[in-house]
Design a protein around this motif. Structure first.
Motif, PDB file in Angstrom:
ATOM      1  N   ARG A 264      -1.917   3.771   3.689  1.00 22.77           N
ATOM      2  CA  ARG A 264      -1.746   3.702   5.150  1.00 22.77           C
ATOM      3  C   ARG A 264      -2.285   4.940   5.853  1.00 22.77           C
ATOM      4  O   ARG A 264      -2.723   4.866   6.987  1.00 22.77           O
ATOM      5  CB  ARG A 264      -0.274   3.508   5.488  1.00 22.77           C
ATOM      6  N   SER A 265      -2.244   6.092   5.186  1.00 25.83           N
ATOM      7  CA  SER A 265      -2.802   7.312   5.775  1.00 25.83           C
ATOM      8  C   SER A 265      -3.405   8.169   4.672  1.00 25.83           C
ATOM      9  O   SER A 265      -3.099   7.991   3.495  1.00 25.83           O
ATOM     10  CB  SER A 265      -1.724   8.091   6.533  1.00 25.83           C
ATOM     11  N   ILE A 266      -4.260   9.077   5.079  1.00 21.28           N
ATOM     12  CA  ILE A 266      -4.930   9.980   4.146  1.00 21.28           C
ATOM     13  C   ILE A 266      -4.560  11.403   4.527  1.00 21.28           C
ATOM     14  O   ILE A 266      -4.604  11.769   5.702  1.00 21.28           O
ATOM     15  CB  ILE A 266      -6.454   9.804   4.213  1.00 21.28           C
ATOM     16  N   GLU A 267      -4.179  12.183   3.534  1.00 27.24           N
ATOM     17  CA  GLU A 267      -3.845  13.584   3.782  1.00 27.24           C
ATOM     18  C   GLU A 267      -4.906  14.457   3.136  1.00 27.24           C
ATOM     19  O   GLU A 267      -5.155  14.375   1.928  1.00 27.24           O
ATOM     20  CB  GLU A 267      -2.469  13.914   3.213  1.00 27.24           C
TER      21      GLU A 267
ATOM     22  N   LEU B 212       0.838  -1.202   0.000  1.00 25.75           N
ATOM     23  CA  LEU B 212       0.000   0.000   0.000  1.00 25.75           C
ATOM     24  C   LEU B 212       0.868   1.245   0.000  1.00 25.75           C
ATOM     25  O   LEU B 212       1.900   1.290   0.668  1.00 25.75           O
ATOM     26  CB  LEU B 212      -0.877   0.042   1.253  1.00 25.75           C
ATOM     27  N   PRO B 213       0.446   2.271  -0.733  1.00 27.73           N
ATOM     28  CA  PRO B 213       1.183   3.528  -0.647  1.00 27.73           C
ATOM     29  C   PRO B 213       1.101   4.077   0.773  1.00 27.73           C
ATOM     30  O   PRO B 213       0.157   3.795   1.502  1.00 27.73           O
ATOM     31  CB  PRO B 213       0.460   4.444  -1.630  1.00 27.73           C
ATOM     32  N   GLU B 214       2.084   4.842   1.172  1.00 24.49           N
ATOM     33  CA  GLU B 214       2.095   5.413   2.518  1.00 24.49           C
ATOM     34  C   GLU B 214       0.954   6.416   2.695  1.00 24.49           C
ATOM     35  O   GLU B 214       0.255   6.404   3.692  1.00 24.49           O
ATOM     36  CB  GLU B 214       3.448   6.089   2.795  1.00 24.49           C
ATOM     37  N   THR B 215       0.766   7.290   1.691  1.00 22.73           N
ATOM     38  CA  THR B 215      -0.210   8.371   1.840  1.00 22.73           C
ATOM     39  C   THR B 215      -1.084   8.501   0.607  1.00 22.73           C
ATOM     40  O   THR B 215      -0.609   8.412  -0.515  1.00 22.73           O
ATOM     41  CB  THR B 215       0.520   9.716   2.070  1.00 22.73           C
ATOM     42  N   PHE B 216      -2.360   8.713   0.849  1.00 26.09           N
ATOM     43  CA  PHE B 216      -3.317   9.037  -0.204  1.00 26.09           C
ATOM     44  C   PHE B 216      -3.646  10.510  -0.040  1.00 26.09           C
ATOM     45  O   PHE B 216      -4.112  10.929   1.011  1.00 26.09           O
ATOM     46  CB  PHE B 216      -4.583   8.188  -0.060  1.00 26.09           C
ATOM     47  N   HIS B 217      -3.399  11.310  -1.065  1.00 23.61           N
ATOM     48  CA  HIS B 217      -3.677  12.744  -1.014  1.00 23.61           C
ATOM     49  C   HIS B 217      -5.060  13.014  -1.584  1.00 23.61           C
ATOM     50  O   HIS B 217      -5.314  12.739  -2.758  1.00 23.61           O
ATOM     51  CB  HIS B 217      -2.618  13.525  -1.804  1.00 23.61           C
ATOM     52  N   VAL B 218      -5.940  13.533  -0.747  1.00 22.20           N
ATOM     53  CA  VAL B 218      -7.277  13.896  -1.193  1.00 22.20           C
ATOM     54  C   VAL B 218      -7.155  15.170  -2.024  1.00 22.20           C
ATOM     55  O   VAL B 218      -6.674  16.195  -1.529  1.00 22.20           O
ATOM     56  CB  VAL B 218      -8.219  14.115   0.020  1.00 22.20           C
TER      57      VAL B 218
END
Length: 184
Positions: A93-96, A11-17
């Motif tokens: 892993r996280s959402i920004e 999984l990518p570390e961060t998903f940027h909204v």
């Protein structure tokens, strides 16, 4: 029973909204709670409905919106009595979230406050607010230390343990307007 797995280790570390559709998806408190649950382990629509306290149809609706926005994805399927059961997990892993514009609500903090208000009052909670006066350097250092502490404990998270939420906000409040008649 056939089980197909999609690896979650990559999984990518961060998903940027970045889109309005994604922002609308994360702005809803129910979907926020679904994503929080899926952060630690994949779940089916039925499991999500039971854990979040929704009807199965409502759970399916919210998960479809999250999936369409790219925030959750199917990570595993299995055949049960001729029906394909899908397991959903977070897409990263996280959402920004983007910073809210002037006068716009801070979605993350609103959802965090709603979660805090819904948490059991008789359970142990640590809620504090401190008003500080810091230099720019101290402000930056404190932000980095808080982030490092959150990251350290995130690596210690064990999906078999109960959920715990950590929220912190380090910010400079809006300048206080002087009230008529107040001494300068």
């Amino acid at each position: 029973m056939t089980i197909a797995r999609v690896p979650t280790d990559d999984l990518p570390e961060t998903f940027h909204v970045t889109t309005d559709e994604q922002l609308r998806a994360v702005s809803n408190l129910t979907r926020h709670r679904i994503m929080a649950m899926l952060r630690f382990e994949p779940a089916t629509i039925t499991q999500i409905a039971r854990r979040v306290g929704l009807a199965k149809g409502s759970s399916s609706y919210h998960v479809r919106l999250l999936e369409r926005a790219g925030l959750v994805k199917v990570v595993r399927t299995r055949k049960v009595r001729g029906v394909t059961e899908r397991y959903y997990a977070m897409a990263a892993r996280s959402i920004e979230l983007p910073d809210p514009g002037p006068g716009q609500p801070d979605v993350l903090l609103r959802n965090a406050v709603a979660d805090l208000e819904a948490s059991p009052v008789d359970d142990e909670r640590h809620v504090r607010m401190a008003h500080l006066r810091l230099t720019e350097e101290q402000f930056t250092q404190l932000g980095a230390r808080l982030q490092a502490l959150a990251d350290e404990y995130r690596t210690l998270s064990d999906p078999s343990l109960p959920d715990v939420s950590l929220v912190f906000a380090l910010f400079r409040p809006a300048a206080r307007l002087q009230v008529e008649g107040e001494a300068e």
